[in-house]
Write an enzyme that holds these catalytic residues in place. Structure first.
Site, PDB file in Angstrom:
ATOM      1  N   ASP A 127       0.863  -1.169   0.000  1.00 42.82           N
ATOM      2  CA  ASP A 127       0.000   0.000   0.000  1.00 42.82           C
ATOM      3  C   ASP A 127       0.911   1.233   0.000  1.00 42.82           C
ATOM      4  O   ASP A 127       2.090   1.148   0.348  1.00 42.82           O
ATOM      5  CB  ASP A 127      -0.888  -0.025   1.251  1.00 42.82           C
ATOM      6  N   ASP A 138      -0.263   5.045   0.840  1.00 39.88           N
ATOM      7  CA  ASP A 138      -0.536   6.117   1.795  1.00 39.88           C
ATOM      8  C   ASP A 138      -0.343   5.657   3.235  1.00 39.88           C
ATOM      9  O   ASP A 138      -0.994   4.715   3.702  1.00 39.88           O
ATOM     10  CB  ASP A 138      -1.955   6.632   1.613  1.00 39.88           C
TER      11      ASP A 138
END
Length: 291
Positions: free
Chosen positions: A43, A45
């Site tokens: 991922d 963020d």
């Protein structure tokens, strides 16, 4: 009535995942890796990068007068309304996406990519977590491929991956014809279950053994992706993911300390989930229309 809506959301997630896998940037992965059956999925963020990549991008575009404060406020209101009343209703999903995508129509992929390169240098590069970057490099050093998996537009995700020397990226796919955005998403945004669909589709296409693959995230929203691989890790986790990781015996890496961790956790809860990626993606590609 609930069952058809769940089916509709599942269908959209599947389409979004398949679209992301089909659009995956594999330029760096042309050579056969030393370990072709294993890969790592990160991922972006608050996992790889401090804060939300799409908002760093949006701020850079705002400084370039690509959209107005009024447009930001309008999108933020629609997002807040969606989060409160529409998170399980595909009609609310479609409405929020449609309002966001009105900003995209008529602008070019090249425009976004060129500005994305500039904004990466000025706003994103310094926000990469060194610890997470080192984990990604460990996988590369072991001959494994490394993909980013994010709700941000695939064009921006691809820039981040290339600049960090990673294999490629899976991101939200905005439809475009002859290089011009149509104002529609392909399937939907790459969030939650759609990330798992994208990883599964890519694994099938690339001959990956998911039991030998790894996934990293900060958010419980990514549990579908974390749960389909053999090795799941929590990085800078939110409260729900930390608790889940403890129950499952997953390893936790936290590069935040004290107040920074608390603030980052609140930010994650605010911007993650729902249609945030679609709204932000639309803001990010809002261009200044010529007269």
């Amino acid at each position: 009535m609930a069952a058809p809506r769940r089916i509709d959301l599942q269908r959209r997630s599947k389409l979004a995942g398949e679209a992301a896998a089909a659009e995956a940037d594999l330029e760096i992965a042309l050579a056969t890796p030393a370990d072709p059956e294993a890969a790592a999925f990160f991922d972006v963020d608050n996992t790889l990068m401090q804060g939300a990549s799409i908002f760093h991008l949006a701020r850079g575009l705002y400084r370039r007068r690509f959209f107005t404060t009024r447009e930001i406020a309008s999108a933020a209101w629609k997002q807040a309304k969606f989060r409160i009343v529409g998170s399980e209703d595909p009609d609310h999903v479609a409405d929020a996406q449609a309002s966001a995508l009105a900003f995209i129509e008529g602008h070019t992929v090249l425009e976004l990519e060129q500005l994305g390169e500039e904004i990466f240098d000025e706003a994103m590069a310094a926000r990469i977590w060194p610890g997470t970057r080192a984990l990604a490099q460990l996988h590369l050093d072991q001959g494994q491929r490394v993909w980013l998996v994010t709700a941000a537009p695939v064009e921006i995700a691809g820039i981040i991956a290339r600049r960090l020397g990673l294999t490629g990226a899976l991101g939200t796919v905005a439809e475009h014809v002859d290089g011009v955005y149509t104002g529609r998403l392909v399937g939907g945004m790459l969030h939650g279950p759609a990330k798992a669909e994208a990883v599964a589709a890519l694994a099938e296409r690339e001959g990956l053994d998911l039991a030998r693959c790894s996934a990293y995230s900060d958010s419980a929203n990514d549990l579908p992706m974390l749960s389909i691989v053999g090795h799941a890790f929590a990085i800078n986790p939110d409260v729900r993911l930390r608790a889940h990781a403890r129950r499952e015996g997953w390893r936790v890496y936290d590069y935040r300390t004290g107040r920074k961790a608390a603030r980052a956790g609140l930010l994650t809860g605010t911007v993650a989930g729902g249609v945030a990626g679609a709204v932000a993606a639309a803001l990010a590609v809002r261009g200044k229309r010529t007269s």
